[in-house]
Scaffold this motif. Structure first.
Motif, mmCIF file in Angstrom:
data_model
loop_
_atom_site.group_PDB
_atom_site.id
_atom_site.type_symbol
_atom_site.label_atom_id
_atom_site.label_comp_id
_atom_site.label_asym_id
_atom_site.label_seq_id
_atom_site.Cartn_x
_atom_site.Cartn_y
_atom_site.Cartn_z
ATOM 1 N N HIS A 19 64.754 13.366 56.755
ATOM 2 C CA HIS A 19 64.942 14.575 57.828
ATOM 3 C C HIS A 19 66.222 14.123 58.408
ATOM 4 C CE1 HIS A 19 60.734 15.262 57.562
ATOM 5 N NE2 HIS A 19 60.769 14.075 57.193
ATOM 6 N N GLY A 20 66.627 14.915 59.268
ATOM 7 C CA GLY A 20 68.084 14.789 60.158
ATOM 8 C C GLY A 20 67.930 13.560 60.938
ATOM 9 N N ALA A 21 69.259 13.289 61.265
ATOM 10 C CA ALA A 21 69.253 11.996 62.374
ATOM 11 C C ALA A 21 69.260 12.800 63.651
ATOM 12 C CB ALA A 21 70.770 11.485 62.198
ATOM 13 N N ILE A 22 68.909 11.903 64.670
ATOM 14 C CA ILE A 22 68.757 12.546 66.027
ATOM 15 C C ILE A 22 70.054 12.991 66.554
ATOM 16 C CG2 ILE A 22 69.019 10.405 67.266
ATOM 17 C CD1 ILE A 22 66.579 11.276 68.957
ATOM 18 N N SER A 23 69.970 14.291 67.313
ATOM 19 C CA SER A 23 71.245 14.688 67.741
ATOM 20 C C SER A 23 71.613 14.416 69.387
ATOM 21 C CB SER A 23 71.178 16.331 67.350
ATOM 22 O OG SER A 23 69.988 16.915 67.946
ATOM 23 N N LEU A 90 75.953 4.433 60.690
ATOM 24 C CA LEU A 90 75.079 3.993 59.979
ATOM 25 C C LEU A 90 74.799 4.787 58.887
ATOM 26 C CD1 LEU A 90 72.434 3.524 63.285
ATOM 27 C CD2 LEU A 90 73.525 1.571 61.351
ATOM 28 N N LEU A 91 75.169 6.220 58.915
ATOM 29 C CA LEU A 91 75.061 7.054 57.879
ATOM 30 C C LEU A 91 76.022 6.672 56.826
ATOM 31 C CD1 LEU A 91 74.160 10.389 59.655
ATOM 32 C CD2 LEU A 91 72.565 8.952 58.449
ATOM 33 N N HIS A 92 77.157 6.428 57.073
ATOM 34 C CA HIS A 92 78.213 6.240 56.222
ATOM 35 C C HIS A 92 77.934 4.800 55.351
ATOM 36 C CE1 HIS A 92 81.475 9.344 56.386
ATOM 37 N NE2 HIS A 92 80.738 9.583 57.593
ATOM 38 N N ALA A 93 77.440 3.895 56.399
ATOM 39 C CA ALA A 93 77.131 2.704 55.839
ATOM 40 C C ALA A 93 75.727 2.663 54.811
ATOM 41 C CB ALA A 93 76.954 1.756 56.981
ATOM 42 N N SER A 94 75.108 3.583 54.843
ATOM 43 C CA SER A 94 73.808 3.734 54.092
ATOM 44 C C SER A 94 74.233 3.800 52.317
ATOM 45 C CB SER A 94 73.103 4.931 54.375
ATOM 46 O OG SER A 94 73.557 5.963 53.909
ATOM 47 N N GLY A 95 75.235 4.395 52.110
ATOM 48 C CA GLY A 95 75.816 4.740 50.865
ATOM 49 C C GLY A 95 74.881 5.557 50.253
ATOM 50 N N ILE A 96 74.177 6.624 50.969
ATOM 51 C CA ILE A 96 73.349 7.666 50.464
ATOM 52 C C ILE A 96 74.541 8.826 50.223
ATOM 53 C CG2 ILE A 96 71.610 9.386 50.961
ATOM 54 C CD1 ILE A 96 70.192 7.002 52.643
ATOM 55 N N GLY A 121 79.048 12.568 55.427
ATOM 56 C CA GLY A 121 80.151 12.803 54.455
ATOM 57 C C GLY A 121 79.067 13.020 52.993
ATOM 58 N N ALA A 122 77.951 13.136 53.273
ATOM 59 C CA ALA A 122 76.987 13.307 51.904
ATOM 60 C C ALA A 122 76.903 14.828 51.765
ATOM 61 C CB ALA A 122 75.761 12.457 52.261
ATOM 62 N N ALA A 321 69.297 7.222 63.360
ATOM 63 C CA ALA A 321 70.221 6.802 62.242
ATOM 64 C C ALA A 321 69.738 5.464 61.624
ATOM 65 C CB ALA A 321 71.549 7.078 62.181
ATOM 66 N N GLU A 322 69.335 4.844 62.343
ATOM 67 C CA GLU A 322 68.866 3.158 61.961
ATOM 68 C C GLU A 322 67.772 3.438 60.736
ATOM 69 O OE1 GLU A 322 70.255 2.109 66.258
ATOM 70 O OE2 GLU A 322 69.393 4.102 64.950
ATOM 71 N N LEU A 323 66.939 4.415 60.853
ATOM 72 C CA LEU A 323 66.138 4.732 59.689
ATOM 73 C C LEU A 323 66.847 5.072 58.478
ATOM 74 C CD1 LEU A 323 63.218 6.126 61.849
ATOM 75 C CD2 LEU A 323 63.700 3.655 61.501
ATOM 76 N N HIS A 324 67.806 5.854 58.779
ATOM 77 C CA HIS A 324 68.190 6.288 57.148
ATOM 78 C C HIS A 324 68.956 5.015 56.749
ATOM 79 C CE1 HIS A 324 67.833 9.864 59.894
ATOM 80 N NE2 HIS A 324 68.103 10.604 59.003
#
Length: 375
Positions: A19-23, A90-96, A121-122, A321-324
């Motif tokens: 699901h989406g990251a919190i906005s 956090l989203l960029h660091a995930s490598g997803i 960026g995904a 985004a910690e969860l992602h």
């Protein structure tokens, strides 16, 4: 670092259920890192959990903090950075590299498809929640006789640009629903009762839920089922995937991939179903975050009986985004540890371990959902 560890770290993951990251600002952060919807007793903290410890250990450095920073300092830094910067880091660091996003829950608080693509960026594709479509159709105004054709039309319109469907029947009814497809007359009767109730913001009628599920089966796109661990809105004993056995057999002629999500503590049962039935796939997504330092044990158990082409990576992250980030980071650590033990014991060749990790982390999702490789 071993070749396996390097390959897993570099893997461009496909998160097949997220699901989406919190906005907005996460003023209720501790509530957002728990599946419970109840407040904690006085004096307790959601940070005193496997997930809370993982946030302080692994997310803190991404936000420029020392590992194991106090919860107070972590939250202060989070507020100072702001939601947009926290999400981006956090989203960029995930490598997803590719998110399959389901937006049917509390969409007003989270990033939509475009927002997730911009922040991470995904590549982002949509998975459509069947119950949300039904609720939108009913809320737009229709008669009982119009409900089924209007739902079919609305669903086909949404699926023109989506890659799969999802049902939350585990929450609304349980997985022990009558497996047969209902007749149109039964659907019309049930729709009439639902519409006459004056409350169409939550579909929970057993006949209508079965109708939505079979509509998903008939579209032949991957159909996701929430299974196992979740918030108190479900009854866990009715979320065991073995309860789907007869439905799985009735759906077999369609060849629709049935995706069992999360599965804990029934991940071994899900592995059996994936072994026994051609169209069943599963993940342990939500469990990886919530078991934290014990995630490797869950990942190891998921590899016991299921064919490796039937197991997928997901985070099921919603909100912070910690969860992602942790969904990806903890999975990489867990799969490297588990497969590395197989290699070190001489049970597996390292090349095979790399191939299986790549299948689970990326290639199985690409195949099942018909995704193009990320450029």
């Amino acid at each position: 670092m071993s070749e396996l560890a390097e390959a897993v770290q570099a893997l461009d993951l496909v998160d097949h259920h997220v699901h989406g990251a919190i906005s907005t600002e996460a003023d209720d952060f501790e509530q957002l890192i728990s599946e419970s919807d109840r407040p904690l007793p006085d004096g307790l903290s959601a940070f005193d959990s496997q997930l809370g410890f993982a946030i302080r250990r692994w997310c803190a450095p991404v936000l420029g903090l020392e590992p194991h920073v106090s919860p107070e300092d972590y939250l202060a830094a989070r507020r100072e950075l702001g939601t947009d910067d926290v999400n981006r880091r956090l989203l960029h660091a995930s490598g997803i590299a590719h998110y399959l996003l389901e937006t049917g829950y509390a969409a007003d608080r989270i990033l939509d498809l475009d927002g997730m693509s911009l922040a991470s960026g995904a590549t982002t594709d949509e998975v459509v929640r069947l119950e949300s479509v039904a609720q939108q159709v009913a809320g737009s105004g229709c008669t009982a006789a119009e409900f089924a054709p209007r739902f079919a039309e609305a669903l086909d319109e949404r699926l023109a640009s989506a890659v799969g469907t999802k049902t939350v029947v585990a929450y609304r009814l349980g997985l022990d629903f009558e497996p047969q497809q209902p007749s149109l007359r039964e659907v019309e009767t049930a729709a009439g009762e639902w519409l006459a109730s004056g409350s169409t913001d939550r579909v929970s009628d057993p006949v209508l839920l079965r109708h939505l599920i079979w509509a998903g089966v008939e579209r032949r796109l991957p159909l996701q089922f929430h299974v196992g661990f979740g918030d108190p809105d479900l009854r866990l004993h009715r979320a065991n995937p073995l309860l789907l056995t007869e439905f799985i057999e009735l759906a077999e002629p369609y060849g629709t991939p049935l995706m069992l999500l999360h599965c804990y503590p029934f991940h071994r049962e899900a592995g059996y179903l994936a072994h026994a039935y051609r169209d069943v796939y599963f993940d342990v997504g939500l469990a990886v975050n919530y078991t934290g330092a014990r995630a490797a044990a869950i990942v190891a158990e998921s590899l016991e009986t299921a064919p490796f082409g039937k197991l997928l990576f997901s985070s099921d992250a919603w909100g912070p985004a910690e969860l992602h980030y942790l969904g990806a980071h903890l999975w990489r650590r867990a799969i490297t540890h588990v497969l590395g033990e197989f290699v070190d014991a001489g049970e597996w060749a390292e090349a095979d371990a790399i191939r299986v990790a790549t299948m689970i982390g990326r290639d199985n999702a690409r195949r099942v959902y018909g995704l193009s490789p990320v450029a």
